[in-house]
Design a protein around this motif. Structure first.
Motif, short mmCIF file in Angstrom:
data_model
loop_
_atom_site.label_atom_id
_atom_site.label_comp_id
_atom_site.label_asym_id
_atom_site.label_seq_id
_atom_site.Cartn_x
_atom_site.Cartn_y
_atom_site.Cartn_z
N ALA A 125 25.14 50.51 51.84
CA ALA A 125 26.66 50.84 51.21
C ALA A 125 27.23 49.57 51.05
O ALA A 125 27.17 48.60 51.87
N SER A 126 28.02 49.54 49.88
CA SER A 126 28.55 48.27 49.27
C SER A 126 30.20 48.37 49.26
O SER A 126 30.73 49.41 49.21
N THR A 127 30.80 47.28 49.69
CA THR A 127 32.14 46.93 49.74
C THR A 127 32.48 46.15 48.44
O THR A 127 31.76 44.87 48.59
N THR A 128 33.36 46.22 47.53
CA THR A 128 33.73 45.11 46.66
C THR A 128 35.19 44.75 46.89
O THR A 128 35.95 45.44 47.38
N ASN A 129 35.46 43.44 46.45
CA ASN A 129 36.72 42.95 46.57
C ASN A 129 36.91 41.97 45.29
O ASN A 129 36.06 41.29 45.02
N GLN A 130 38.12 42.26 44.91
CA GLN A 130 38.86 41.25 43.83
C GLN A 130 39.93 40.79 43.98
O GLN A 130 40.69 41.36 44.80
N SER A 131 40.11 39.46 43.82
CA SER A 131 41.56 38.98 43.98
C SER A 131 41.92 37.78 42.78
O SER A 131 40.99 37.38 42.25
N THR A 132 43.32 37.38 42.77
CA THR A 132 43.74 36.54 41.76
C THR A 132 44.76 35.68 42.40
O THR A 132 45.78 36.23 42.93
N VAL A 133 44.60 34.48 42.40
CA VAL A 133 45.64 33.62 43.01
C VAL A 133 46.42 32.25 41.85
O VAL A 133 45.33 31.81 41.18
N THR A 134 47.42 32.50 41.68
CA THR A 134 48.02 31.92 40.83
C THR A 134 49.33 30.95 41.07
O THR A 134 50.03 31.38 42.01
N LYS A 135 49.06 29.76 40.68
CA LYS A 135 50.18 28.67 41.31
C LYS A 135 51.25 28.35 40.01
O LYS A 135 50.78 28.21 38.91
N GLN A 136 52.49 28.59 40.20
CA GLN A 136 53.41 28.23 39.34
C GLN A 136 54.74 27.41 40.05
O GLN A 136 55.46 27.87 40.74
N GLY A 137 54.46 26.07 39.75
CA GLY A 137 55.59 25.36 40.46
C GLY A 137 55.26 25.05 41.94
O GLY A 137 54.30 24.94 42.21
N THR A 195 29.62 42.93 49.29
CA THR A 195 28.95 42.92 50.49
C THR A 195 28.38 44.34 50.71
O THR A 195 28.81 45.40 50.73
N THR A 196 27.11 44.20 51.17
CA THR A 196 26.12 45.38 51.29
C THR A 196 25.78 45.41 52.64
O THR A 196 25.19 44.34 53.29
N ALA A 197 25.86 46.53 53.46
CA ALA A 197 25.41 46.76 54.80
C ALA A 197 24.04 46.97 54.85
O ALA A 197 23.35 47.24 53.70
N PRO A 198 23.46 46.91 56.02
CA PRO A 198 21.97 47.50 56.03
C PRO A 198 21.58 48.78 55.56
O PRO A 198 20.31 49.13 55.19
N GLN A 248 47.26 38.55 44.22
CA GLN A 248 46.98 40.15 44.21
C GLN A 248 45.42 40.29 44.35
O GLN A 248 44.69 39.61 44.06
N GLY A 249 45.32 41.11 45.31
CA GLY A 249 43.68 41.67 45.71
C GLY A 249 43.66 43.03 45.95
O GLY A 249 44.53 43.83 45.99
N SER A 250 42.35 43.43 45.96
CA SER A 250 41.84 45.06 46.22
C SER A 250 40.54 44.79 46.73
O SER A 250 39.80 43.86 46.35
N THR A 251 40.30 45.99 47.64
CA THR A 251 39.06 46.14 48.29
C THR A 251 38.73 47.67 48.05
O THR A 251 39.46 48.38 48.58
N THR A 252 37.67 47.75 47.63
CA THR A 252 36.98 49.22 47.50
C THR A 252 35.88 49.31 48.45
O THR A 252 34.93 48.59 48.26
N GLY A 253 35.84 50.45 49.36
CA GLY A 253 35.01 50.77 50.31
C GLY A 253 33.66 51.61 49.75
O GLY A 253 33.90 52.04 48.46
#
Length: 277
Positions: free
Chosen positions: A50-62, A44-47, A68-73
Motif C-alpha cells: 500500500a502506498s501513500t503519496t504527498n506533494q507540497s510547494t513552498v514559496t518565499k516572497q519578501g 511511501t510504500t508499506a510492506p 501548500q501540501g497534500s497527502t493521499t492515502g
C-alpha cells in the motif's frame, strides 16, 4: 532552532509491536528549487504494497513563506494543509490549517519573539470540534549551552511539560531532556552527536517511567553531493528497527530514497498520556 506546536502531548518510549518476520517500508522523494519556490513529491510504500503519496510547494516572497501540501492515502482519501510564516523585526508569526479527507479542519497559530539570547513562543491549536490546546515555551542561549522549556495545556486544563539542555563542546553536542505528561509520568532522553570529518554519529537513550530503556544509534556520512544515513533502534525487549537513507543533490534537485525494516520481538513499553479532544 525550530519549534512545533504540540497538538497532543504523549509520552512514548517505543511504539509499535513489530512482527516476528522482518518487514520493510520504502520511501522515495524529490525536491526541486526554481527561483523562490521549492516543490516536493514523495511516495511511501508499506510492506503490504500500500502506498501513500504527498506533494507540497513552498514559496518565499519578501519576509513571507507560504506552503501548500497534500497527502493521499492508500484508499484514495486526501488531506490538505497550508501555512503562512511572516517575519517582522524580531517576531515571527505562523498561521496554518489542515483539512482531512472528510472535510474537517484544524487550525494553528504561533508566535516567536527574540529578545537578546532568549526566544519565547506561544501557540494555539484548535480542532474541528472547536476545542483548543495552548502552548508556551522559552529557549535561552548561554555561551555554548541552550536551555528549553515548554508547557502545553489541553482543552480540559491538563498540562504536559518538556525541558531540555543542549551543550556544544568542540565537535560534540550533547542533549538531555524530559517530558512529563498530565498524570505526572516522565520520559527521559539523552543523546550525543559527534562530528569526525565528513561523518556525524549519534547515540541516544530513552527511559520510560517504568525504567525500561530503548537505545538508538545513527551515522550520517557526507561525500560530494550525497549524504548517506544508517540507523538502528533497539527496544527494551531486544526488538530492533533499522533505517537506511540516501540524499543526493544535482543542481537544483534533491532526491531521497530510503527504507526501514522492523525485526525481532518488537519494541514495547513506555507510558502514554495525552489530551483528548
Amino acid at each position: 532552532m525550530s519549534w512545533k506546536t504540540i497538538v497532543t502531548a504523549s509520552l512514548v518510549v517505543a511504539v509499535a509491536a513489530a512482527p516476528a518476520v522482518a518487514q520493510t517500508t520504502t520511501s522515495q522523494d524529490t525536491w526541486n528549487k526554481d527561483g523562490n519556490t521549492v516543490t516536493h513529491s514523495g511516495t511511501t510504500t508499506a510492506p503490504n504494497g500500500a502506498s501513500t503519496t504527498n506533494q507540497s510547494t513552498v514559496t518565499k516572497q519578501g519576509n513571507t513563506l507560504t506552503r501548500q501540501g497534500s497527502t493521499t492515502g492508500p484508499n484514495g482519501g486526501t488531506a490538505s494543509s497550508g501555512s503562512t510564516v511572516t517575519k517582522d523585526g524580531n517576531t515571527v508569526t505562523r498561521q496554518g490549517s489542515t483539512t482531512g479527507p472528510g472535510g474537517k479542519t484544524a487550525t494553528t497559530q504561533d508566535s516567536w519573539a527574540k529578545d537578546g539570547n532568549t526566544v519565547t513562543h506561544s501557540g494555539t491549536s484548535t480542532g474541528p470540534n472547536g476545542k483548543t490546546t495552548t502552548s508556551q515555551g522559552t529557549v535561552t542561549k548561554d555561551g555554548n549551552t541552550v536551555n528549553r522549556s515548554n508547557t502545553t495545556t489541553g482543552p480540559n486544563g491538563q498540562t504536559a511539560t518538556t525541558q531540555g539542555t543542549v551543550t556544544k563542546d568542540g565537535n560534540t553536542v550533547t542533549h538531555e531532556g524530559s517530558a512529563t505528561g498530565p498524570k505526572g509520568q516522565t520520559v527521559n532522553n539523552q543523546s550525543t552527536y559527534t562530528k569526525d570529518g565528513s561523518t556525524v554519529t549519534r547515540n541516544g537513550t530513552t527511559t520510560a517511567p517504568s525504567g525500561k530503556t530503548a537505545t538508538s544509534n545513527d551515522t550520517w556520512t557526507h561525500s560530494g553531493n550525497t549524504v548517506n544515513h544508517e540507523g538502528t533502534t533497539t527496544g527494551s525487549d531486544g526488538g530492533t528497527a533499522s533505517r537506511q537513507d540516501t540524499w543526493a543533490r544535482d543542481g537544483g534537485t534533491v532526491t531521497h530514497s530510503g527504507n526501514s525494516t522492523f525485526a525481532g520481538s518488537g519494541m514495547r513499553g513506555g507510558a502514554r498520556g495525552g489530551f483528548r479532544r
